[in-house]
Write an enzyme that holds these catalytic residues in place. Sequence first.
Site, mmCIF file in Angstrom:
data_model
loop_
_atom_site.group_PDB
_atom_site.id
_atom_site.type_symbol
_atom_site.label_atom_id
_atom_site.label_comp_id
_atom_site.label_asym_id
_atom_site.label_seq_id
_atom_site.Cartn_x
_atom_site.Cartn_y
_atom_site.Cartn_z
ATOM 1 N N CYS A 82 -20.029 -27.119 2.515
ATOM 2 C CA CYS A 82 -19.345 -27.065 1.422
ATOM 3 C C CYS A 82 -20.020 -26.868 0.066
ATOM 4 O O CYS A 82 -20.949 -26.919 0.010
ATOM 5 C CB CYS A 82 -18.643 -28.202 1.748
ATOM 6 N N CYS A 163 -14.736 -26.155 2.347
ATOM 7 C CA CYS A 163 -14.485 -27.690 1.410
ATOM 8 C C CYS A 163 -14.713 -27.886 0.505
ATOM 9 O O CYS A 163 -15.882 -27.064 0.697
ATOM 10 C CB CYS A 163 -15.041 -28.782 2.989
#
Length: 260
Positions: A82, A163
Amino acid sequence: IVVVVIAIICGVTAQNKLHSFRKVVMERCEEYLQKNSHVTRNNDCKIIWAAFEQAYIGKDSCDVSPEAYDPLIRSVKQDAVCNSMLFWSKTKQMAHAFTAKRNCLATLEDTLLGFMFDDLTWCSKNKSKETFTTGCPGWSDCQNNPVRSFWLKASINFAATACGNVSVMLNGSLETPFSNSSIFGSVEVKNLDPNKVKGLTVLLVTKDTDVTTCRHPSFQNLQTSLNPNFSYNCREVPYSRVEGCISDPEIPCRSCLKER
Ligand code: APR
């Protein structure tokens, strides 16, 4: 006799080509797993190769759908990192030179799947068991060619697993830096998952003489395509600074990518 000899030579050449292509892919896979020990667990290069091959072997080279690569995607086990995912469009060389030196950002080609097949060409033929690396359709020759379908599927997957805050490196030397018809604009932007992605930062890499800025109308199109819940930022990053960061790995990532 002449015909038999020619047939044997052709057969051997084809075998060698297959072996060298498979060898390149397998060596890349092993090299990646060696250098990225956290990914090694759960990945088996032979299983990945078998899943890859079944997507296009024995098929007409204009009849391989992106979905044919679903088993390949499932065979690769790698979690998204992420806040570090970097998309690119018309900046391939620079984006890769940058991520090769910095861990703060990583492109699809820095993942196992992208790394294994970057810059390669492959196809087969109807009812053939062989892989060819020459005589394959070009990117735009037909829609469902093995290479284009692979990158389409890999891009969908890369975007769908993204993400946190994601970035895209765009080319400020172009008249139109964002295009709705690029893979980034037509595939990746649309597959970002609003449950996982917080926002998008455009890194518009510009030279002193460039006239394109973050105010370019094409960025309106980009914002329109984005989920309204995403935050949107655009930064004009000087080309010379990115170059400097590529040659000097000591410079911290945040100073490399800050606003002009
Ligand atoms: N002809 C040949 N190759 C093409 C073509 C084309 N018309 N269009 C795209 N490609 C292939 C090439 O391999 C090229 O280097 O796709 C690559 C990227 O093309 P760009 O137009 O520079 O960018 P874009 O279409 O936005 O794709 C890049 O897709 O692979 C993903 O995650 C990656 O964010 C990146 C994006």
